[in-house]
Design an enzyme around this catalytic site. Sequence first.
Site, PDB file in Angstrom:
ATOM      1  N   THR A   1       0.822  -1.205   0.000  1.00 57.13           N
ATOM      2  CA  THR A   1       0.000   0.000   0.000  1.00 57.13           C
ATOM      3  C   THR A   1       0.856   1.256   0.000  1.00 57.13           C
ATOM      4  O   THR A   1       0.432   2.308  -0.487  1.00 57.13           O
ATOM      5  CB  THR A   1      -0.951   0.000   1.208  1.00 57.13           C
ATOM      6  OG1 THR A   1      -1.674  -1.239   1.228  1.00 57.13           O
ATOM      7  CG2 THR A   1      -1.936   1.146   1.164  1.00 57.13           C
TER       8      THR A   1
ATOM      9  N   TYR B   1       5.079 -12.057   5.394  1.00 63.07           N
ATOM     10  CA  TYR B   1       3.940 -11.619   4.606  1.00 63.07           C
ATOM     11  C   TYR B   1       3.671 -12.678   3.548  1.00 63.07           C
ATOM     12  O   TYR B   1       4.481 -12.872   2.638  1.00 63.07           O
ATOM     13  CB  TYR B   1       4.241 -10.261   3.974  1.00 63.07           C
ATOM     14  CG  TYR B   1       3.076  -9.594   3.271  1.00 63.07           C
ATOM     15  CD1 TYR B   1       1.771 -10.070   3.362  1.00 63.07           C
ATOM     16  CD2 TYR B   1       3.292  -8.442   2.513  1.00 63.07           C
ATOM     17  CE1 TYR B   1       0.728  -9.442   2.721  1.00 63.07           C
ATOM     18  CE2 TYR B   1       2.244  -7.799   1.866  1.00 63.07           C
ATOM     19  CZ  TYR B   1       0.965  -8.303   1.972  1.00 63.07           C
ATOM     20  OH  TYR B   1      -0.066  -7.676   1.335  1.00 63.07           O
TER      21      TYR B   1
ATOM     22  N   LYS C   1       1.581 -11.791   8.403  1.00 62.15           N
ATOM     23  CA  LYS C   1       0.481 -11.077   7.757  1.00 62.15           C
ATOM     24  C   LYS C   1      -0.063 -12.012   6.691  1.00 62.15           C
ATOM     25  O   LYS C   1       0.615 -12.334   5.717  1.00 62.15           O
ATOM     26  CB  LYS C   1       0.958  -9.760   7.137  1.00 62.15           C
ATOM     27  CG  LYS C   1      -0.172  -9.009   6.412  1.00 62.15           C
ATOM     28  CD  LYS C   1       0.322  -7.754   5.705  1.00 62.15           C
ATOM     29  CE  LYS C   1      -0.821  -7.081   4.949  1.00 62.15           C
ATOM     30  NZ  LYS C   1      -0.367  -5.899   4.176  1.00 62.15           N
TER      31      LYS C   1
ATOM     32  N   VAL D   1      -3.579  -6.162   9.650  1.00 62.90           N
ATOM     33  CA  VAL D   1      -2.782  -5.163   8.939  1.00 62.90           C
ATOM     34  C   VAL D   1      -3.649  -4.725   7.770  1.00 62.90           C
ATOM     35  O   VAL D   1      -3.836  -5.464   6.804  1.00 62.90           O
ATOM     36  CB  VAL D   1      -1.438  -5.730   8.463  1.00 62.90           C
ATOM     37  CG1 VAL D   1      -0.654  -4.645   7.719  1.00 62.90           C
ATOM     38  CG2 VAL D   1      -0.625  -6.256   9.646  1.00 62.90           C
TER      39      VAL D   1
END
Length: 374
Positions: A115, A203, A231, A271
């Site tokens: 992001t 992640y 995540k 998250v």
Amino acid sequence: MRLEPAAHDGREFGRDRFGLTPGTHVLIVARGSDNRPPEMHWSADPADGMLGDRPPTPTADPKERMSMDLPFGRVVAAMTTPFHPDGSLDATGAQSLAAHLVDNGCDGLVLNATTGEAPTTTDAEKETLLRAVLEAVGDRAAVTTGVGTSDTRHSAELARAAERAGADGLLLVTPYYSRPTQQGVVSHLTAVADATALPVMLYDIPARTGTALSQDSLFRLAGHPRISAVKDASYDLLGSARVIAGTGLHYYSGADELNLPMYAIGAVGAVSTVANVAPRETRALLEAHDRGDNAEALRLHRLLLPLIVAMMTTHPGTVTAKALLRHRGLPAGPVRLPLLDADAELTTVLTEALSASLPQAGAQAQRSNGRSRV
């Protein structure tokens, strides 16, 4: 769960003895060499002394997550990276946005990730952004920074730079594009985790990287002293549930539409890209679940659905989050190519979804739109 050496009767694993009671399952970590990850096995009931592949029976009360030591926070915004109109880094805007997110419910921020447009920011920009946000929020929130690349050496260098800058933790995505074997993935992640003393959140987002983290790899990586969280954007609730139940890894929902389902199966937080726009509501959902108010948690989940659908299912979350931040008069600026800014049609869809999910936020945005920063 960590086992402490016990002086009383118990079975012996290596040089340590642990006090065990019948019915207890134990995760045994057999350390490998420097270039081989640890092997992990489940012991069965110590009374029969047999080893097996049965996962342990979860013993921790889910409500205990409120008292857990969570170095990454619980309500974590995957923060956008504000740019000036000419596309340069807006460090002052980043400080303002970070303070806004923390003031409104986030106890953690993740910078320099998807992001945050990490693929298009330089190493120097990443460090400048990190230092600016750390200065802005102090110890009011955990500040984690993304260091994942396809190059293990580069990722380790980014990790060491983040540690010097004062980051609280590292977000480490699986290597993308190269599509390494699981052994290569484990070796890459282990090497980067070994580069600093910071806690690491893995992640897992195979839709973007092309490489998923297998359950076996996650069980292996759980034995690393600094790999403490994941995540999860794998969209595999069963697989995630098994790893949550069988390891001490702190799982975070990495897909906003699954924040409530992930929390229900044992995740400790989220998250969230949507938290850039709805930090209070994201926090309220998790807190309702913690209170045992499932009806309220479901109500908030459904309330957020129009916004989640608009932000996360048609265009990249970076594009939609920045469009709504601009609409609300918060620092955002343009996106960098190859992303394209939201056009008028998409912006209308997004603002209507914002008003449907958060009527008060929509009204405030209309009042502040004339002061919107670009």
